[in-house]
Design a protein around this motif. Structure first.
Motif, PDB file in Angstrom:
ATOM      1  N   PHE A  15      33.807  44.017  50.617  1.00 16.24           N
ATOM      2  CA  PHE A  15      34.468  45.223  51.111  1.00 16.24           C
ATOM      3  C   PHE A  15      33.620  45.953  52.143  1.00 16.24           C
ATOM      4  O   PHE A  15      32.467  45.625  52.385  1.00 16.24           O
ATOM      5  CB  PHE A  15      34.792  46.156  49.951  1.00 16.24           C
ATOM      6  N   SER A  72      30.865  50.340  46.775  1.00 10.49           N
ATOM      7  CA  SER A  72      31.545  49.165  46.228  1.00 10.49           C
ATOM      8  C   SER A  72      30.813  48.513  45.067  1.00 10.49           C
ATOM      9  O   SER A  72      31.312  47.559  44.485  1.00 10.49           O
ATOM     10  CB  SER A  72      31.769  48.128  47.335  1.00 10.49           C
ATOM     11  N   LEU A  73      29.625  49.001  44.765  1.00  8.12           N
ATOM     12  CA  LEU A  73      28.923  48.458  43.607  1.00  8.12           C
ATOM     13  C   LEU A  73      28.924  49.499  42.498  1.00  8.12           C
ATOM     14  O   LEU A  73      28.837  50.705  42.756  1.00  8.12           O
ATOM     15  CB  LEU A  73      27.479  48.092  43.984  1.00  8.12           C
ATOM     16  N   MET A  99      26.646  42.471  47.692  1.00  7.35           N
ATOM     17  CA  MET A  99      28.100  42.242  47.671  1.00  7.35           C
ATOM     18  C   MET A  99      28.419  40.803  48.073  1.00  7.35           C
ATOM     19  O   MET A  99      29.301  40.168  47.493  1.00  7.35           O
ATOM     20  CB  MET A  99      28.807  43.190  48.648  1.00  7.35           C
ATOM     21  N   VAL A 137      27.731  38.564  45.207  1.00  6.14           N
ATOM     22  CA  VAL A 137      28.810  38.659  44.223  1.00  6.14           C
ATOM     23  C   VAL A 137      29.995  37.802  44.684  1.00  6.14           C
ATOM     24  O   VAL A 137      30.558  37.022  43.914  1.00  6.14           O
ATOM     25  CB  VAL A 137      29.266  40.127  44.046  1.00  6.14           C
ATOM     26  N   ASP A 169      35.802  52.564  44.438  1.00  9.58           N
ATOM     27  CA  ASP A 169      35.710  51.270  45.113  1.00  9.58           C
ATOM     28  C   ASP A 169      35.128  50.180  44.212  1.00  9.58           C
ATOM     29  O   ASP A 169      35.525  49.027  44.298  1.00  9.58           O
ATOM     30  CB  ASP A 169      34.828  51.398  46.363  1.00  9.58           C
ATOM     31  N   THR A 216      36.050  46.203  43.422  1.00  9.38           N
ATOM     32  CA  THR A 216      35.110  45.081  43.495  1.00  9.38           C
ATOM     33  C   THR A 216      35.175  44.247  42.220  1.00  9.38           C
ATOM     34  O   THR A 216      35.220  43.020  42.271  1.00  9.38           O
ATOM     35  CB  THR A 216      33.671  45.604  43.691  1.00  9.38           C
TER      36      THR A 216
END
Lengths: 329, 319, 297, 321
Positions: free
Chosen positions: A98, A104-105, A166, A169, D218, D222
């Protein structure tokens, strides 16, 4: 190129219900992604480029309706998968990166666990192996001292490092398709270069297909094989990078290319596209770009242009593509 | 540059912040000069301190050291109250116009308020000037009754520009004004800024991480790394002959759309990340990432020296 | 600067925009049925508080020992208590006294808290530090116990109770507004206003205040039922409003002891009191959603 | 900073606050009309005793004078009082001078503390899952019912709920559970329910709100993109993060439980601190009143410390300071 496509999407529609209004975000998008291919999906904000990819994976929030005629990924018909089966495809066969690595984590989970979780969720590897593989992945995406960093939390990393996490992942289960949703937009140019070089190395090493969603033509043209231009939720042009550079056939593509400010532009007069992109509260029935288009004729305000083939691998949705191509400028 | 009287002269300005009992040298002895009617571009990556320099320049933040002289007034010697009457002449526009506008005020009232603060004109005259400003920045006059959350990013940035123009500024600090916008909108705003400069004779201190935008708008460019100026030169000279390795790194990191038939740009990763500003490297601040670094770079701090008239570089190896 | 005629039109438009923001908030409020029902009862409650003393058939101290502990009759529609007080009249007067105490105490606490909180938030430094020390003390020392001590010292009349509630109530408002101001003080909105040349007073009046006022109103809307509760709770330990002044707390506490013999003594006071508190909460919650559609839970 | 240093620091600050509470209470009481804290008032208060047993009277008088330093200047009295209280030497009560206050508290304190803690545990056990359910079913009828109920729980003070429960289980369906007294396990039921109700409402509402907020983040997307099953997304990612948010807002409500204990004990005639406290206030037994306030405040502060600690332990971004 004789391989069958990895992903085939036909006539994807995505609508949002917002209050009493319906927003028509994606209005019949069709495209394919070949094995090993990198496809750049470009467009301005609101063009539906992210929504297109995320709605395929069931990752769009809110009151959303997705309709699609065909959504074939490898041997699966994505439209027929149960939620459980779709979860299984996500992360194992299709990885996603993303835009904003800062949010985002999961802030309260160790980064190593967040990478391992992707493998454990798919029984990709038993815990011991997943742990070792996480360390390998850290090395591969360029996180030094992985064993020590395994137990750190996201807030202890810089933005660039978080985006590398990310990436780790997303590729943990060796997906065949990676969807990168503006992966470098929030980063500085030097960090952008680092992330893209990691991505490119991963791609060539694993023969992984990449869909790169971006608004940056520089990123798209240098990283991708083929470019898909979206406007108001429709594909307006699809071309190999060489065609995209040499013979852009849609007035919007031309306008966007003309809007790029690069070093060396000094003294040149600017030609921004007038106006701003529409927010669709009804399905489009005519060319949505016509109001801003210098090539528009009455036909454009009446008839919705369909995507048609100009030459091998070059498609455009414009009534006047031939005139656009003939026009020098 | 030397021929014109400077409207703004920043001299050896520094700013330290105390964060969690640790001292952060956010800006270290930065100097720059904005001649009247010209644009100085200030370039650096996030965390380089470029936005802080912009705020120090117009006295929005008190400096820890050095001074900023605006139209002959030494701002470092003035109280916040004494600066207030000067403020109409030095304005700032922000990266996120939404955050800089009050959510409970219509955008028309926001522009009106700028004039009310400086008691410019009668209320009637202010409202008519608001109308005029909408036209000036390319907005429909119906926009005045809208609240910020109802407008798009491009529209909001135009509102921000209209608000700063309302008080007839001489200098406008532009803090990343186009970074949050789509490319086609970016171009519209850049064009607007350029037109306004030509028509009104404005001076800009233009802060951005985007070298192409800076090149397009600026007359002089200042490159800043970890709070220090590493290179400054007239815009043509800087891009023709970037002489600090960091400037080169920034330029090389930009991905250009290749010309038809031209080869693609190689995606090669530059070395390292920006070090923590709490613990900047000893010697040259950039040596930890510099491909050309020699032993001397890790021991001795380079001085900013001229390699050409008006082209200054802070590097041992620059010639 | 020219064409004054256009200016007037624009000024008119700006004014109409402001009303349309209020109208939108009202539309959101109306969409919440509980909030509307709550508002209706709160309005009725206020009305009763205003006209109650005039329409009450008996005085609050008027006793009738012959009719003590009597179930409801036509003359005493809600029955009588152990001293022969008419419960209906008692309740009407209780509403009046409860409202007076809660509103005066809340407004006093609100005013003091707002001023001190604004001051601390804007001034920062030692003013902020020392004020927040005091506020922390009030949060560590439960208000109710301090109220008890204050009432013990100053007596159990209307005045002392209002005073006690105000003394213990301001800290919450002060902390809230200070936090809100602090959150905005270093933000871009205030920076932009300062860059325009706005004085601290102008920033506070035109930028900070309009952006905190809805949160403050919401806090006040939660504060009033809070004061109603604490005021009644003083009666539970026998330290409530001094009899013969009637109060919900006294009636509920007294009925609690007599409940097995004379349950009607409980129905009306407890019922009205519970409905009232609930209504106030629905109103406060509705306001929260209407004024801050995005924030809070 | 380590956890132990943090706790130590907090304990010192609690000590400071509690000393201030004691001093303030003492000074207020000293100036109260009919104050216990003067030899003259003490003498008149014990007038009956003087006539019955002059010897005992003299020894009690001396005891109170010594304990409260009544012959000393006020600031010394305050210091003496604070110091004695902090070393848990509360002296004797006035109503019952032969019994040290500590004796009375020894049985009362555990009752109140048990009620408060028990009700909080119950509230968490009920409110937490209800909040999760409401969040996952948001904007359905389940959510509306739960939200309305939890608002009702929050709005009704425990003493109103208590009298309503007494009415229901004492008058309408007697014999099911006792509505009065203490000693058997059944006696615990209604008080604990009363005390828990408000917190169930608070926990449900905050948990719902913070979980909805977490699910919007977010990192949830994820986790979904990784292919983590939705159940795990909710429990491992969303709930974990919303708990830290929950803990930041729950403190004052849990502290308020201690106050509610006082009310509920009075209505259900439970021999805890609250009953002791109300008796003391009504009878002007100032030493006992202030002592019970002191202990209740200690409970509140201990509760706040627990809440802060659990927040710090749950959130890796917080450095204990």
């Amino acid at each position: 190129m004789a391989d069958p496509p990895l992903l085939t999407i036909d006539a994807l529609h995505t609508y949002f219900r917002r209050g009493t209004e319906t927003i028509y975000a994606v209005n019949g998008v069709s495209f394919t992604v070949l094995p090993g291919e990198a496809v750049g999906v470009v467009g301005e904000s609101g063009s539906g480029k992210s929504v297109t990819m995320l709605s395929l994976l069931g990752l769009v929030r809110g009151r959303v309706t997705v309709r699609v005629a065909q959504a074939q990924f490898k041997s699966w018909d994505l439209t027929r998968l149960s939620r459980r089966q779709l979860e299984d495809v996500r992360g194992r066969d299709i990885g996603v990166v993303f835009q904003d690595p800062m949010t985002s984590l999961n802030p309260v989970m160790r980064v190593g666990d967040q990478v391992m979780e992707a493998m454990l969720a798919h029984q990709y590897a038993p815990p011991q192996a997943a742990f070792r593989r996480t360390l390998d992945l850290f090395r591969e995406v360029g996180i030094p001292d992985g064993a020590a960093r395994f137990r750190a939390y996201p807030h202890e990393f810089s933005g660039g490092m978080r985006q590398r996490i990310m990436l780790a992942v997303a590729i943990a289960c060796e997906p065949e398709l990676l969807i990168a949703d503006e992966p470098t937009t929030a980063l500085d140019v030097t960090v952008q270069m680092q992330i893209l070089s990691v991505l490119q190395a991963l791609r060539s090493r694993r023969r992984m297909s990449v869909v790169m969603i971006t608004h940056d033509f520089g990123v798209a043209t240098n990283f991708c094989d083929r470019i898909l231009v979206l406007y108001a939720g429709r594909v307006v042009e699809s071309a190999a990078v060489t065609d995209f550079l040499a013979r852009p056939a849609h007035p919007y593509t031309r306008g966007l290319k003309g809007s790029i400010l690069e070093i060396g532009s000094r003294g040149r007069s600017l030609t921004p596209i007038a106006g701003s992109p529409p927010t669709l509260t009804a399905p489009p029935t005519a060319c949505t770009f016509a109001p801003r288009c210098p090539f528009a004729v009455p036909q454009c305000a009446e008839e919705l242009p369909q995507l048609r083939t100009l030459s091998a691998g070059h498609q455009v949705a414009c009534h006047r593509a031939e005139e656009v191509l003939d026009h020098v400028g | 540059m030397s021929g014109e009287a400077p409207i703004l002269s920043v001299q050896d300005i520094s700013k330290d912040f105390v964060v969690n009992r640790r001292v952060l040298h956010a800006v270290r002895r930065v100097s720059l000069t904005v001649p009247a009617g010209r644009t100085v571009g200030l370039v650096g990556e996030s965390g380089s301190g470029k936005s802080t320099v912009g705020r120090l320049a117009i006295g929005l933040l008190p400096a820890t050291g050095g001074r900023s002289v605006f139209q002959g007034h030494d701002l470092s010697q003035m109280s916040a109250r004494a600066m207030r009457p000067l403020r109409h002449a030095m304005q700032i526009i922000f990266q996120d116009p939404q955050a800089s506008l009050s959510p409970r005020m219509t955008v028309g009232a926001a522009v009106y308020d700028a004039m009310a603060i400086h008691r410019l004109g009668t209320p009637k005259e202010r409202w008519s000037r608001v109308e005029m400003l909408w036209e000036r920045v390319g907005l429909p006059s119906s926009i005045g009754t809208a609240y910020p959350f109802e407008l798009s990013g491009g529209q909001l940035q135009r509102v921000g520009i209209a608000r700063s123009l309302a008080v007839n500024p001489a200098l406008v600090v532009c803090d990343e004004p186009v970074s949050a916008l789509d490319v086609s909108i970016q171009l519209q705003i850049i064009q607007l800024l350029k037109t306004l400069q030509d028509d009104l004779g404005l001076s800009y201190l233009f802060i951005s991480h985007n070298l192409a935008v800076v090149e397009y708008l600026s007359d002089t460019v200042v490159v800043i790394y970890l709070g220090e100026v590493v290179e400054t030169a007239p815009v043509e000279a800087l891009f023709r002959r970037p002489s600090h390795p960091y400037t080169r790194l920034l330029i090389d990191s930009i991905l250009r759309v290749p010309a038809p038939g031209a080869p693609l740009q190689p995606l090669t990763a530059p070395v390292g990340e920006m070090p923590s500003p709490f613990a900047p490297p000893v010697g040259c601040a950039f040596h930890s990432r510099c491909p050309l670094a020699v032993d001397r770079c890790s021991q001795e701090v380079p001085t900013l020296r001229a390699i050409d008239p008006e082209h200054w570089v802070k590097c041992h190896l620059a010639d | 600067m020219m064409v004054p005629a256009m200016g007037a039109a624009a000024a008119g438009r700006a004014a109409s925009a402001r009303t349309s923001a209020a109208r939108r908030a009202w539309a959101r409020y109306r969409a919440n049925p509980l909030a509307v029902v709550g508002l209706v009862w709160v309005l009725v409650f206020f009305l009763l508080g205003i006209i109650g003393p005039w329409v009450a058939p008996h005085g609050y101290a008027q006793t009738n020992y012959l009719m003590a502990n009597h179930p409801p009759t036509w003359a005493y529609p809600m029955g009588t208590d152990s001293l022969g007080h008419d419960m209906f009249s008692e309740i009407l007067f209780s509403i009046r006294f409860a409202l007076e105490i809660a509103i005066f105490a809340s407004l006093a606490a609100f005013a003091v808290g707002t001023v001190l909180g604004l001051w601390a938030g804007l001034q920062g430094g030692w003013v902020d530090a020392s004020l927040m020390r005091i506020v922390d003390f009030f949060f560590a020392f439960p208000a109710y116990f301090l109220d008890l001590i204050l009432v013990t010292k100053f007596g159990r009349g209307m005045g002392p109770i209002i005073f006690a509630l105000a003394v213990t109530g301001w800290a919450g408002y002060a902390r809230l507004i200070r936090g809100l101001v602090l959150g905005m003080r270093d933000g871009e909105m205030v920076e932009a206003a300062r860059a325009l040349g706005a004085s601290p007073l102008h920033v506070a009046a035109r930028y900070l205040f309009p952006n905190v006022v809805s949160n403050m109103l919401i806090a006040l809307a939660f504060g009033i039922p809070g004061d109603l509760t604490v005021q009644a709770a003083l009666s539970v330990v026998g330290m409530g409003l001094n009899p013969p002044l009637p109060s919900f707390g006294n009636m509920i506490a007294a009925a609690g002891g007599n409940i097995l013999g004379y349950p009607w003594l409980l129905y009306w006071p407890a019922g009205i009191f519970a409905v009232t508190l609930l209504s106030f909460l629905f109103v406060a919650d509705g306001l929260q959603e209407a004024l801050n559609p995005k924030g809070g839970y | 900073m380590g956890v132990f240093r943090y706790i130590l620091k907090r304990l010192v600050s609690i000590l400071g606050t509690i000393s201030a509470v004691l001093a303030l209470s003492f000074i207020l009481m000293h100036y109260a009309p009919g104050s216990f804290f003067s030899s003259a008032n003490l003498a008149s208060a014990m007038g009956t005793l003087r006539m019955e047993n002059a010897h005992l009277y003299a020894s009690y008088m001396q005891m109170f004078r010594d304990r409260y330093g009544l012959n000393l200047p006020l600031w010394r009295q305050v210091l003496e009082y604070v110091w004695h209280s902090l070393s848990f030497n509360f002296g004797n009560s006035f109503e019952n001078p032969s019994v040290p206050i500590m004796e009375q508290l020894r049985t009362a304190f555990p009752i109140s503390a048990g009620l408060a803690l028990g009700s909080i545990v119950l509230a968490l056990m009920v409110g937490f899952p209800l909040g999760v359910v409401a969040a996952l079913r948001r904007n359905t009828w389940v959510d509306s019912v739960l939200t309305t109920l939890s608002m009702a729980g929050q709005a009704l003070p425990s003493f109103v709920l208590a009298v309503i429960l007494v009415l229901v289980f004492g008058v309408w369906m007697p014999g099911l559970v006792p509505v009065n007294g203490w000693g058997t396990p059944a006696n615990v039921v209604l008080p604990i329910v009363c005390l828990a109700a408000g917190n169930v409402g608070v926990v449900t509402r905050y948990m719902r709100g913070s979980l909805i907020e977490s699910l919007r983040q977010d990192y949830i997307r994820t986790a979904e993109a990784k292919g983590v099953p939705y159940r795990s997304v909710v429990w491992r990612h969303a709930v974990r993060n919303s708990l830290t948010a929950l803990v930041t807002v729950i403190g004052p409500s849990f502290a308020f439980t201690v106050v509610s204990t006082v009310w509920v004990e009075n209505i259900f005639s439970i021999p805890g601190l609250g009953t002791l406290l109300s008796g003391a206030f009504v009878d002007d037994d100032i030493p006992l009143a202030i002592t019970s306030v002191f202990l209740l405040c200690l409970m509140v502060m201990g509760m706040n410390l627990l809440v802060d600690l659990s927040y710090a332990l749950m959130n890796p971004r917080v450095r204990l300071e």
